[in-house]
Design an enzyme around this catalytic site. Structure first.
Site, mmCIF file in Angstrom:
data_model
loop_
_atom_site.group_PDB
_atom_site.id
_atom_site.type_symbol
_atom_site.label_atom_id
_atom_site.label_comp_id
_atom_site.label_asym_id
_atom_site.label_seq_id
_atom_site.Cartn_x
_atom_site.Cartn_y
_atom_site.Cartn_z
ATOM 1 C CB CYS A 2 86.185 44.547 47.231
ATOM 2 S SG CYS A 2 84.567 44.397 47.987
ATOM 3 N NE ARG A 27 90.407 48.655 46.329
ATOM 4 C CZ ARG A 27 90.021 49.856 45.918
ATOM 5 N NH1 ARG A 27 90.855 50.864 45.988
ATOM 6 N NH2 ARG A 27 88.817 50.034 45.421
ATOM 7 C CD1 TRP A 75 83.526 47.878 52.630
ATOM 8 C CD2 TRP A 75 84.966 47.361 54.227
ATOM 9 N NE1 TRP A 75 83.242 48.661 53.720
ATOM 10 C CE2 TRP A 75 84.109 48.364 54.702
ATOM 11 C CE3 TRP A 75 85.968 46.854 55.061
ATOM 12 C CZ2 TRP A 75 84.223 48.890 55.991
ATOM 13 C CZ3 TRP A 75 86.065 47.390 56.335
ATOM 14 C CH2 TRP A 75 85.214 48.398 56.786
ATOM 15 C CG ASN A 101 85.711 47.488 44.326
ATOM 16 O OD1 ASN A 101 84.990 47.665 45.298
ATOM 17 N ND2 ASN A 101 86.584 48.375 43.914
ATOM 18 N N GLY A 102 82.204 46.789 44.176
ATOM 19 C CA GLY A 102 81.139 47.763 43.920
ATOM 20 C C GLY A 102 79.797 47.264 44.417
ATOM 21 C CD GLU A 488 85.034 64.617 64.501
ATOM 22 O OE1 GLU A 488 84.789 64.239 65.658
ATOM 23 O OE2 GLU A 488 85.728 63.955 63.718
ATOM 24 C CE LYS A 492 89.114 63.480 63.987
ATOM 25 N NZ LYS A 492 88.012 62.576 63.896
ATOM 26 C CD GLU A 495 91.333 61.718 66.619
ATOM 27 O OE1 GLU A 495 91.273 60.602 67.130
ATOM 28 O OE2 GLU A 495 90.463 62.152 65.831
ATOM 29 C CG HIS A 511 78.190 80.974 80.579
ATOM 30 N ND1 HIS A 511 77.423 81.690 81.476
ATOM 31 C CD2 HIS A 511 77.591 81.082 79.381
ATOM 32 C CE1 HIS A 511 76.369 82.186 80.839
ATOM 33 N NE2 HIS A 511 76.455 81.832 79.565
ATOM 34 C CE LYS A 610 89.480 53.791 61.764
ATOM 35 N NZ LYS A 610 89.205 55.229 61.853
HETATM 36 C C1 F6R Z 1 88.260 59.801 66.580
HETATM 37 C C2 F6R Z 1 87.906 58.388 66.556
HETATM 38 C C3 F6R Z 1 87.280 57.807 67.765
HETATM 39 C C4 F6R Z 1 86.125 56.885 67.372
HETATM 40 C C5 F6R Z 1 85.571 56.163 68.603
HETATM 41 C C6 F6R Z 1 84.363 55.323 68.257
HETATM 42 O O1 F6R Z 1 88.792 60.210 65.363
HETATM 43 O O2 F6R Z 1 88.107 57.715 65.580
HETATM 44 O O3 F6R Z 1 86.855 58.787 68.639
HETATM 45 O O4 F6R Z 1 85.131 57.658 66.767
HETATM 46 O O5 F6R Z 1 86.564 55.355 69.165
HETATM 47 O O6 F6R Z 1 84.684 54.340 67.345
HETATM 48 P P1 F6R Z 1 83.568 53.597 66.530
HETATM 49 O O7 F6R Z 1 82.900 54.600 65.658
HETATM 50 O O8 F6R Z 1 84.308 52.552 65.740
HETATM 51 O O9 F6R Z 1 82.610 53.015 67.521
#
Ligand code: F6R
Length: 615
Positions: A2, A27, A75, A101-102, A488, A492, A495, A511, A610
């Site tokens: 927070c 935050r 948060w 915060n905590g 993963e 990373k 993207e 294969h 996001k």
């Molecule tokens: C990759 C990324 C996305 C999310 C996906 C699911 O770095 O951030 O692939 O993982 O859109 O999002 P959540 O976890 O919010 O359901």
């Protein structure tokens, strides 16, 4: 996580606090509140939503005058985001006001004791418990606020950065810290309190940062009095001159949120198991599992649904649940699951994993599973999110806000929660002996320091990134627990750097993908000691004989892979099932550096959002 802001001095507190909260919104931003003392009484305004909502509400409903005030952007950890759970919180007498915060881990026991003594609670928060504990100590021991805060904090377990004042002594704010950050800005006859220096940087460059277990009494016209909470020893304030700009401060001195979040992982993982993993007592406490344990132990199978990085965490969980707890698991892309008429029964448990808790496909998969009678459990980061409300039970990851679009700390904290669940079920089902269980709990406690150690390769990784930054294709290979890490790692890279990258189980290379390998192709291989090591070494040889460039993630002290690979990055040794928590770190750093070197927008990659709230 927070954000907290406080002011005491000769200026109007409200505009400083509101602007400060806006700067701290990174935050946490699910609710906010402000309390201003006008020389006579306190005016309080709190609301679910953003600081902008708080601003509208307070400016429409309360007097904003006053030179003393506290503000908070939340948060949520305990209690959903709503007006009542927002900070600041009053004590029962209305005299004390607190922001926090905590997490206070033992708040439940303290709350019960306070209720027995006649205290009444108006929120579900651990913070309201703390302010009433301070009030109770102050009355019972007949001590001043500073002493009461100190005694109360010696009774709590958890993490905190708090600021509290007493309406009867409006020339003083008491602050304290353990685990969460707290900065004090020192001006001419005025003091600023905040989670970082961004709320006060335009007023003063003089600041001090509280260390853990320190308490400060900030009084107008006096020097700050600093003490150790545990033994009351005096600490001499060390005031420094800040030379940072606001953006740098919000990002904690990092250039990007993604890097900050990568480096937050030791702390985030610790916050995930804090209060849940009690290694010394040999137990894991998770209310959502404890209350529904039979649903899991009697389940025919566990179905995991998620998208993107969360789906990769689900794949790791498949290995962990089957390997440790011997429960059959299926992992599904939520977007496929929802439309393919899956067979679901009331003997199935569905685990939905989502950082944001808002992903449309995951939500639709949950609805479908609920309709078919399955028990649905959520693993989310955002408290009070739609998924956390739509599921029958769940566990939060407590990673704190993830601002960078590319998921980093969400992934490792999701794996941490899922590991805790698997270990609990392994114990409950008798698959694990107490000794094995104990060994795992102890090793899990070592993970934050091992992540810390893995981060030390950053400089080496930057030099490797320089070599491969202009690649157009990359392969990522891993076996067993490291296969989802390969996926993963590839996600990373693609993207944020827009380089085409594919993750494969190392043995699948033969294969098809092996046809791609030539001297232009960087192949990132996760070749840690446990987990089919010899077989991965053979795969590396196959790449080498086709002139592919090999960048290997290996266990400290490795010899065989070092002889074959073009570059090696070492990570500490751990249990095979915990390896993804470490092996993923170098791949996150590598993607970050490559993207940066290619001039890409690391925190906000093109075309991505996001939170994917549409299909
Ligand atoms: C990759 C990324 C996305 C999310 C996906 C699911 O770095 O951030 O692939 O993982 O859109 O999002 P959540 O976890 O919010 O359901």
């Amino acid at each position: 996580m927070c954000g907290i802001v406080g002011y005491i001095g000769h200026r109007d507190a409200y505009p400083i606090i509101i602007k400060g909260l806006q700067r701290l919104e990174y935050r946490g931003y699910d609710s906010a509140g402000v309390a201003i003392y006008d020389g006579d009484s306190i005016n309080l305004s709190k609301t679910k939503g953003k600081v902008e909502d708080l601003k509208k509400k307070s400016e429409a409903t309360m007097s904003l005058d006053g030179k003393l005030g506290l503000g908070h952007t939340r948060w949520a950890t305990h209690g959903v985001p709503n007006d009542a759970n927002s900070h600041p919180h009053y004590s029962n007498s209305g005299d004390l006001v607190i922001i926090h915060n905590g997490i206070i881990e033992n708040y439940d026991a303290i709350k019960k004791e306070l209720i027995n003594r006649g205290y009444v609670f108006h929120s579900d928060t651990d913070t309201e418990v703390l302010v009433n504990l301070i009030e109770e100590v102050k009355k019972k021991e007949n001590v001043k606020l500073g002493k009461a805060v100190q005694i109360a904090l010696n009774q709590v377990v958890g993490a905190y950065a708090i600021a509290v004042f007493d309406v009867n002594k409006p020339d003083e704010i008491v602050v304290a810290k353990l685990g969460s950050p707290l900065a004090i800005g020192i001006g001419e006859d005025e003091f600023f309190i905040a989670s970082d220096a961004s709320p006060f940087i335009e007023f003063t460059n003089n600041a001090m940062y509280l260390d853990d277990e320190e308490l400060a009494i900030i009084r107008l016209g006096k020097e700050i009095k600093l003490r150790k909470i545990k033994d009351d020893s005096v600490v001499y304030p060390s005031i420094q001159e800040l030379q940072l700009n606001i953006e740098e401060i919000e990002k904690g001195g990092y250039d990007h949120f993604m890097m900050k979040e990568i480096y937050e992982q030791p702390r985030a993982i610790l916050d995930t198991y804090r209060g849940r993993l009690l290694a010394d007592q040999g137990i894991i406490k998770m209310a959502g599992i404890d209350e529904n344990i039979e649903k899991f132990t009697n389940a025919n199978r566990i179905i995991i649904v998620a998208c993107g990085t969360s789906w990769h965490a689900g794949l790791v969980a498949e290995y962990i649940f089957e390997d440790l707890a011997r429960i059959p698991v299926e992992v599904e892309y939520a977007s496929e699951f929802r439309y393919r008429n899956p067979v679901i029964t009331d003997k199935d448990v569905l685990i939905a994993i989502s950082q944001s808790g808002e992903t449309a496909d995951t939500l639709a998969a949950i609805k479908l599973a609920k309709e078919k009678g399955a028990f649905v459990f959520g693993v989310c980061n955002v408290v009070g999110s739609t998924i956390s409300r739509e599921t029958h039970a769940g566990a939060y990851t407590h990673a704190g806000p993830e601002i960078g679009v590319a998921s980093t700390k969400a992934f490792t904290t999701q794996i941490t929660v899922l590991t805790l669940i698997a270990l609990k079920l392994a114990k409950e089902k008798g698959v694990f002996s107490q000794t094995q269980y104990h060994e795992y709990l102890t090793e899990l406690e070592n993970i934050p320091s091992k992540v810390e150690k893995s981060l030390l390769s950053n400089v080496l990784i930057e030099t490797i990134a320089e070599v491969y930054k202009d690649s157009t294709n990359c392969l990522y290979l891993g076996r067993g627990y490291n296969f989802p890490v390969a996926l993963e790692g590839a996600l990373k890279l693609k993207e944020i750097s827009y380089i085409h990258a594919e993750g494969y189980p190392a043995a699948e290379m033969k294969h098809g993908p092996i046809a791609l390998i030539d001297e232009q192709m960087p192949v990132f291989v996760i070749a840690t000691k446990k987990g089919h090591y010899e077989k991965v070494v053979s795969n590396i040889q196959e790449i080498k004989s086709r002139k592919g460039k090999i960048i290997a993630i290996v266990t400290e002290g490795d010899v065989a892979v070092k002889e074959l690979a073009d570059h090696v990055i070492e990570i500490p040794e751990t249990f095979e099932s915990l390896t993804p928590l470490l092996s993923t770190i170098p791949l996150q750093l590598l993607s970050y550096h490559i993207a940066l070197m290619r001039g890409c927008n690391v925190d906000q990659p093109r075309n991505l959002a996001k939170s994917v709230t549409v299909e």
